[in-house]
Design a protein around this motif. Structure first.
Motif, PDB file in Angstrom:
ATOM      1  N   ARG A   4       0.829  -1.202   0.000  1.00  0.00           N
ATOM      2  CA  ARG A   4       0.000   0.000   0.000  1.00  0.00           C
ATOM      3  C   ARG A   4       0.869   1.261   0.000  1.00  0.00           C
ATOM      4  N   LEU A   5       1.975   1.218   0.734  1.00  0.00           N
ATOM      5  CA  LEU A   5       2.825   2.396   0.872  1.00  0.00           C
ATOM      6  C   LEU A   5       3.757   2.639  -0.305  1.00  0.00           C
ATOM      7  N   ARG A   6       4.300   1.580  -0.877  1.00  0.00           N
ATOM      8  CA  ARG A   6       5.292   1.744  -1.941  1.00  0.00           C
ATOM      9  C   ARG A   6       4.790   2.628  -3.090  1.00  0.00           C
ATOM     10  N   PRO A   7       3.606   2.375  -3.663  1.00  0.00           N
ATOM     11  CA  PRO A   7       3.143   3.249  -4.748  1.00  0.00           C
ATOM     12  C   PRO A   7       2.856   4.673  -4.273  1.00  0.00           C
ATOM     13  N   LYS A   8       2.359   4.803  -3.065  1.00  0.00           N
ATOM     14  CA  LYS A   8       2.049   6.120  -2.509  1.00  0.00           C
ATOM     15  C   LYS A   8       3.327   6.942  -2.316  1.00  0.00           C
ATOM     16  N   ILE A   9       4.362   6.317  -1.761  1.00  0.00           N
ATOM     17  CA  ILE A   9       5.637   7.005  -1.549  1.00  0.00           C
ATOM     18  C   ILE A   9       6.304   7.308  -2.882  1.00  0.00           C
ATOM     19  N   THR A  10       6.274   6.369  -3.810  1.00  0.00           N
ATOM     20  CA  THR A  10       6.871   6.595  -5.129  1.00  0.00           C
ATOM     21  C   THR A  10       6.204   7.756  -5.845  1.00  0.00           C
ATOM     22  N   LYS A  11       4.891   7.801  -5.830  1.00  0.00           N
ATOM     23  CA  LYS A  11       4.158   8.902  -6.455  1.00  0.00           C
ATOM     24  C   LYS A  11       4.522  10.228  -5.800  1.00  0.00           C
ATOM     25  N   PHE A  12       4.618  10.239  -4.482  1.00  0.00           N
ATOM     26  CA  PHE A  12       4.992  11.440  -3.749  1.00  0.00           C
ATOM     27  C   PHE A  12       6.393  11.899  -4.152  1.00  0.00           C
ATOM     28  N   LEU A  13       7.349  10.975  -4.177  1.00  0.00           N
ATOM     29  CA  LEU A  13       8.720  11.327  -4.548  1.00  0.00           C
ATOM     30  C   LEU A  13       8.808  11.833  -5.984  1.00  0.00           C
ATOM     31  N   LEU A  14       8.074  11.212  -6.886  1.00  0.00           N
ATOM     32  CA  LEU A  14       8.062  11.682  -8.279  1.00  0.00           C
ATOM     33  C   LEU A  14       7.535  13.105  -8.384  1.00  0.00           C
ATOM     34  N   SER A  15       6.582  13.452  -7.546  1.00  0.00           N
ATOM     35  CA  SER A  15       6.032  14.809  -7.584  1.00  0.00           C
ATOM     36  C   SER A  15       7.004  15.847  -7.027  1.00  0.00           C
ATOM     37  N   LYS A  16       7.918  15.418  -6.164  1.00  0.00           N
ATOM     38  CA  LYS A  16       8.868  16.334  -5.529  1.00  0.00           C
ATOM     39  C   LYS A  16      10.200  16.428  -6.263  1.00  0.00           C
ATOM     40  N   PHE A  17      10.600  15.346  -6.927  1.00  0.00           N
ATOM     41  CA  PHE A  17      11.894  15.293  -7.595  1.00  0.00           C
ATOM     42  C   PHE A  17      11.675  15.033  -9.070  1.00  0.00           C
ATOM     43  N   ASP A  18      11.833  16.064  -9.831  1.00  0.00           N
ATOM     44  CA  ASP A  18      11.597  15.995 -11.273  1.00  0.00           C
ATOM     45  C   ASP A  18      12.887  15.610 -11.998  1.00  0.00           C
ATOM     46  N   GLY A  19      13.396  14.405 -11.720  1.00  0.00           N
ATOM     47  CA  GLY A  19      14.606  13.927 -12.361  1.00  0.00           C
ATOM     48  C   GLY A  19      15.883  14.495 -11.772  1.00  0.00           C
ATOM     49  N   ASP A  20      15.800  15.216 -10.646  1.00  0.00           N
ATOM     50  CA  ASP A  20      16.996  15.824 -10.074  1.00  0.00           C
ATOM     51  C   ASP A  20      17.521  15.077  -8.845  1.00  0.00           C
ATOM     52  N   CYS A  21      17.317  13.763  -8.824  1.00  0.00           N
ATOM     53  CA  CYS A  21      17.906  12.943  -7.766  1.00  0.00           C
ATOM     54  C   CYS A  21      18.147  11.552  -8.329  1.00  0.00           C
ATOM     55  N   CYS A  22      18.480  10.620  -7.468  1.00  0.00           N
ATOM     56  CA  CYS A  22      18.750   9.263  -7.936  1.00  0.00           C
ATOM     57  C   CYS A  22      17.533   8.733  -8.702  1.00  0.00           C
ATOM     58  N   THR A  23      17.777   8.126  -9.829  1.00  0.00           N
ATOM     59  CA  THR A  23      16.683   7.739 -10.724  1.00  0.00           C
ATOM     60  C   THR A  23      15.785   6.639 -10.176  1.00  0.00           C
ATOM     61  N   ASP A  24      16.306   5.789  -9.315  1.00  0.00           N
ATOM     62  CA  ASP A  24      15.483   4.701  -8.786  1.00  0.00           C
ATOM     63  C   ASP A  24      15.062   4.919  -7.324  1.00  0.00           C
ATOM     64  N   PHE A  25      15.333   6.103  -6.806  1.00  0.00           N
ATOM     65  CA  PHE A  25      14.988   6.480  -5.433  1.00  0.00           C
ATOM     66  C   PHE A  25      15.667   5.599  -4.381  1.00  0.00           C
ATOM     67  N   SER A  26      16.744   4.929  -4.761  1.00  0.00           N
ATOM     68  CA  SER A  26      17.447   4.064  -3.808  1.00  0.00           C
ATOM     69  C   SER A  26      18.168   4.850  -2.727  1.00  0.00           C
ATOM     70  N   CYS A  27      18.311   6.149  -2.896  1.00  0.00           N
ATOM     71  CA  CYS A  27      18.972   6.971  -1.873  1.00  0.00           C
ATOM     72  C   CYS A  27      18.011   7.343  -0.742  1.00  0.00           C
ATOM     73  N   PHE A  28      16.740   7.017  -0.889  1.00  0.00           N
ATOM     74  CA  PHE A  28      15.753   7.295   0.154  1.00  0.00           C
ATOM     75  C   PHE A  28      15.589   6.075   1.045  1.00  0.00           C
ATOM     76  N   HIS A  29      15.495   6.328   2.347  1.00  0.00           N
ATOM     77  CA  HIS A  29      15.303   5.253   3.313  1.00  0.00           C
ATOM     78  C   HIS A  29      14.196   5.679   4.271  1.00  0.00           C
ATOM     79  N   PHE A  30      13.384   4.708   4.647  1.00  0.00           N
ATOM     80  CA  PHE A  30      12.258   4.983   5.528  1.00  0.00           C
ATOM     81  C   PHE A  30      12.212   3.943   6.628  1.00  0.00           C
TER      82      PHE A  30
END
Length: 70
Positions: A4-30
């Protein structure tokens, strides 16, 4: 909870980072509290990324306004 959380967090991150961070979001930890169903931004996440998402994270992901960095 992860499914339930993975798509929600991914969508949130995509809205905040428009290609200006790691492409697979592997630098984020929760961190997740399964009992209380709460998600925190881990301090393993780079500080500049935390600053960019911290204001809206809890409202968008947890549904409450409370800054969560573990």
């Amino acid at each position: 909870m992860e499914y339930r959380l993975r798509p929600k967090i991914t969508k949130f991150l995509l809205s905040k980072f428009d290609g200006d961070c790691c492409t697979d979001f592997s630098c984020f930890h929760f961190d997740v509290d399964m009992k209380n169903q709460w998600v925190w931004i881990s301090d393993k996440t780079p500080a500049d990324h935390i600053e960019k998402i911290r204001i809206d994270f809890d409202t968008e992901i947890n549904g409450h306004e409370l800054f969560s960095v573990a």
